[in-house]
Design an enzyme around this catalytic site. Structure first.
Site, mmCIF file in Angstrom:
data_model
loop_
_atom_site.group_PDB
_atom_site.id
_atom_site.type_symbol
_atom_site.label_atom_id
_atom_site.label_comp_id
_atom_site.label_asym_id
_atom_site.label_seq_id
_atom_site.Cartn_x
_atom_site.Cartn_y
_atom_site.Cartn_z
ATOM 1 N N ASP A 11 0.847 -1.204 0.000
ATOM 2 C CA ASP A 11 0.000 0.000 0.000
ATOM 3 C C ASP A 11 0.878 1.248 0.000
ATOM 4 O O ASP A 11 1.670 1.469 0.937
ATOM 5 C CB ASP A 11 -0.901 0.016 1.250
ATOM 6 C CG ASP A 11 -2.100 -0.909 1.108
ATOM 7 O OD1 ASP A 11 -2.296 -1.487 0.017
ATOM 8 O OD2 ASP A 11 -2.840 -1.042 2.103
ATOM 9 N N ASN A 41 -4.329 -8.615 4.400
ATOM 10 C CA ASN A 41 -4.787 -7.942 5.626
ATOM 11 C C ASN A 41 -5.597 -8.909 6.491
ATOM 12 O O ASN A 41 -5.465 -8.937 7.722
ATOM 13 C CB ASN A 41 -5.676 -6.745 5.278
ATOM 14 C CG ASN A 41 -4.934 -5.648 4.539
ATOM 15 O OD1 ASN A 41 -3.700 -5.580 4.594
ATOM 16 N ND2 ASN A 41 -5.671 -4.794 3.836
ATOM 17 N N GLU A 139 -10.345 -9.874 -5.147
ATOM 18 C CA GLU A 139 -9.150 -9.266 -5.758
ATOM 19 C C GLU A 139 -8.399 -10.273 -6.617
ATOM 20 O O GLU A 139 -7.495 -9.891 -7.357
ATOM 21 C CB GLU A 139 -8.245 -8.636 -4.694
ATOM 22 C CG GLU A 139 -8.866 -7.357 -4.125
ATOM 23 C CD GLU A 139 -7.993 -6.608 -3.134
ATOM 24 O OE1 GLU A 139 -8.117 -5.376 -3.061
ATOM 25 O OE2 GLU A 139 -7.197 -7.245 -2.412
ATOM 26 N N LEU A 220 -22.011 -2.034 8.080
ATOM 27 C CA LEU A 220 -22.715 -0.754 7.960
ATOM 28 C C LEU A 220 -21.865 0.413 8.458
ATOM 29 O O LEU A 220 -22.399 1.425 8.907
ATOM 30 C CB LEU A 220 -24.027 -0.821 8.757
ATOM 31 C CG LEU A 220 -24.967 -1.999 8.435
ATOM 32 C CD1 LEU A 220 -26.051 -2.129 9.489
ATOM 33 C CD2 LEU A 220 -25.589 -1.819 7.054
ATOM 34 N N LYS A 223 -22.391 2.316 11.797
ATOM 35 C CA LYS A 223 -23.666 1.818 12.349
ATOM 36 C C LYS A 223 -23.549 0.355 12.790
ATOM 37 O O LYS A 223 -24.509 -0.212 13.311
ATOM 38 C CB LYS A 223 -24.788 1.985 11.312
ATOM 39 C CG LYS A 223 -25.043 3.453 10.925
ATOM 40 C CD LYS A 223 -26.309 3.630 10.103
ATOM 41 C CE LYS A 223 -26.226 3.050 8.718
ATOM 42 N NZ LYS A 223 -25.300 3.710 7.779
ATOM 43 N N ASP A 246 -7.813 5.758 10.689
ATOM 44 C CA ASP A 246 -7.664 5.224 9.325
ATOM 45 C C ASP A 246 -8.630 4.049 9.155
ATOM 46 O O ASP A 246 -8.500 3.040 9.845
ATOM 47 C CB ASP A 246 -6.208 4.764 9.128
ATOM 48 C CG ASP A 246 -5.923 4.238 7.727
ATOM 49 O OD1 ASP A 246 -6.827 4.281 6.873
ATOM 50 O OD2 ASP A 246 -4.796 3.770 7.509
ATOM 51 N N THR A 248 -8.907 2.278 6.414
ATOM 52 C CA THR A 248 -8.411 1.310 5.432
ATOM 53 C C THR A 248 -8.223 -0.048 6.106
ATOM 54 O O THR A 248 -7.536 -0.146 7.119
ATOM 55 C CB THR A 248 -7.054 1.759 4.836
ATOM 56 O OG1 THR A 248 -7.098 3.146 4.564
ATOM 57 C CG2 THR A 248 -6.734 0.980 3.576
ATOM 58 N N ASP A 252 -11.567 -5.703 6.294
ATOM 59 C CA ASP A 252 -10.710 -6.898 6.373
ATOM 60 C C ASP A 252 -10.608 -7.383 7.813
ATOM 61 O O ASP A 252 -10.661 -8.588 8.082
ATOM 62 C CB ASP A 252 -9.311 -6.574 5.829
ATOM 63 C CG ASP A 252 -9.357 -6.127 4.376
ATOM 64 O OD1 ASP A 252 -10.248 -6.603 3.640
ATOM 65 O OD2 ASP A 252 -8.511 -5.298 3.977
ATOM 66 N N GLY A 287 -2.701 2.377 8.902
ATOM 67 C CA GLY A 287 -2.228 1.251 8.090
ATOM 68 C C GLY A 287 -3.265 0.159 8.004
ATOM 69 O O GLY A 287 -4.070 -0.036 8.923
HETATM 70 O O1 RIB Z 1 -9.242 -3.374 2.145
HETATM 71 C C1 RIB Z 1 -8.172 -2.502 2.087
HETATM 72 C C2 RIB Z 1 -7.178 -2.961 1.051
HETATM 73 O O2 RIB Z 1 -7.754 -2.860 -0.238
HETATM 74 C C3 RIB Z 1 -5.924 -2.130 0.978
HETATM 75 O O3 RIB Z 1 -4.931 -2.626 1.839
HETATM 76 C C4 RIB Z 1 -5.544 -2.180 -0.496
HETATM 77 O O4 RIB Z 1 -4.341 -2.847 -0.734
HETATM 78 C C5 RIB Z 1 -6.714 -2.857 -1.192
HETATM 79 O O5 RIB Z 1 -6.449 -4.161 -1.501
#
Ligand code: RIB
Length: 309
Positions: A11, A41, A139, A220, A223, A246, A248, A252, A287
């Site tokens: 990332d 992740n 993915e 959600l 929520k 974060d 992100t 996951d 991260g």
């Molecule tokens: O779900 C987040 C992830 O989506 C990120 O780490 C990025 O690499 C994408 O795969």
């Protein structure tokens, strides 16, 4: 044990006060590189939550591939079925984080991970057969997802599909999924129905169950999450563990929480609350892979005490 199939991506995280328009350059406010890729992740989160995990994926023979291997060695993620491509690069992702809204936009390039083969999935039979839960995402190419789900279903594992990034799915794939875990956007896209409130989420989940999914868990965001199964709904509140830093990888971490709880014999309804706590902690850390919480932190949060620093 849990087998996760998916991708590793390095990332490349750019912080910015505003998104550039096409043709525009903006000055960013920060940059970092860390482990990402939804499958990776989820595998890292699974290991940090204390469950044995094998990660089935493909990386390149390059610096990002070495980064992945280093992280898996430190985190205890099983790499017996982590394949390598001699000529394709390891996956990478551009992650743009809006400083003001805290929202992100992501471009992910799976690289070598898209070249995993059905034979390599079959070669991981030892892990899949020994796993109580098999978890994957979108993915990797859908023919591989289909093949792996068939293999995991035949092995008697609980099959989980996190349908991200959003993509149309065949009834054949849905019929092989015990637990489908879309977010609101993905649930709307997959069902063709709006998902803006609980009643709409239930209707979307029922539409996906009618097409073959065993149960649907819709995340959600702030929520919480909604579980729909056999015409019944269970709602779990989001767990607040501190200021959001974060988001992100929050989905996951949630998926890993569900997988780990199920592998320990919890019901899906019980797993829901555990997974909300895992995601609640994740969003307080920077991260994707690097921000995944440890088991002791989740237990402390659920017990109502301060999570250890
Ligand atoms: O779900 C987040 C992830 O989506 C990120 O780490 C990025 O690499 C994408 O795969």
């Amino acid at each position: 044990m849990i087998t996760v199939m998916g991708i590793f991506a390095a990332d490349l995280v750019f912080h910015t006060p505003k998104l550039p328009a096409w043709g525009e350059t903006v000055l960013g406010s920060g940059f970092g590189i860390g482990p990402g890729g939804k499958g990776s992740n989820q595998a890292i989160a699974t290991a940090r939550l204390g469950a044995p995990v094998e990660f089935l994926a493909k990386i390149g023979q390059d610096d990002f591939g070495a980064m992945a291997r280093g992280i898996y060695a430190r985190e205890g993620v099983g790499t017996r079925f982590l394949r390598e491509s001699a000529d394709l690069p390891t996956g990478s992702a551009a992650i743009i984080i809006d400083d003001r809204a805290g929202e992100n936009a992501i471009i992910v390039v799976p690289g070598a991970a898209a070249a995993l083969t059905t034979a390599e999935i079959d070669g991981a039979a030892e892990a899949i057969d020994a796993s109580s839960v098999f978890l994957t995402q979108l993915e990797t190419p859908q023919p591989l997802v289909l093949h792996a789900l068939r293999r995991a279903r035949a092995a008697g594992s609980v099959t989980m599909l996190n349908p991200a990034p959003a993509a149309a799915l065949s009834d054949e794939i849905l019929g092989l999924v015990d637990i489908l875990t879309p977010n609101e956007t993905e649930a709307a896209m997959l069902s063709g129905l709006p998902v803006t409130d609980t009643a709409e989420a239930e209707a979307a989940a029922d539409a996906l169950i009618a097409r073959g999914a065993g149960a649907v868990v819709i995340t959600l965001g702030e929520k919480g999450a909604l579980l729909r199964k056999d015409g019944q709904t269970v709602l779990a509140m989001a767990v607040k563990a501190g200021p959001v830093v974060d988001t992100t990888g929050a989905g996951d971490s949630f998926n890993a929480g569900i997988a780990v709880a199920l592998s320990e014999g919890k019901t899906l309804a019980e797993a829901l609350g555990f997974a909300c706590a895992v995601a609640g902690l994740k969003v307080t850390r920077a991260g994707a892979g690097a921000g995944m919480p440890k088991r002791a932190e989740v237990e402390a949060l659920l017990a109502g005490s301060r999570p250890p620093a």
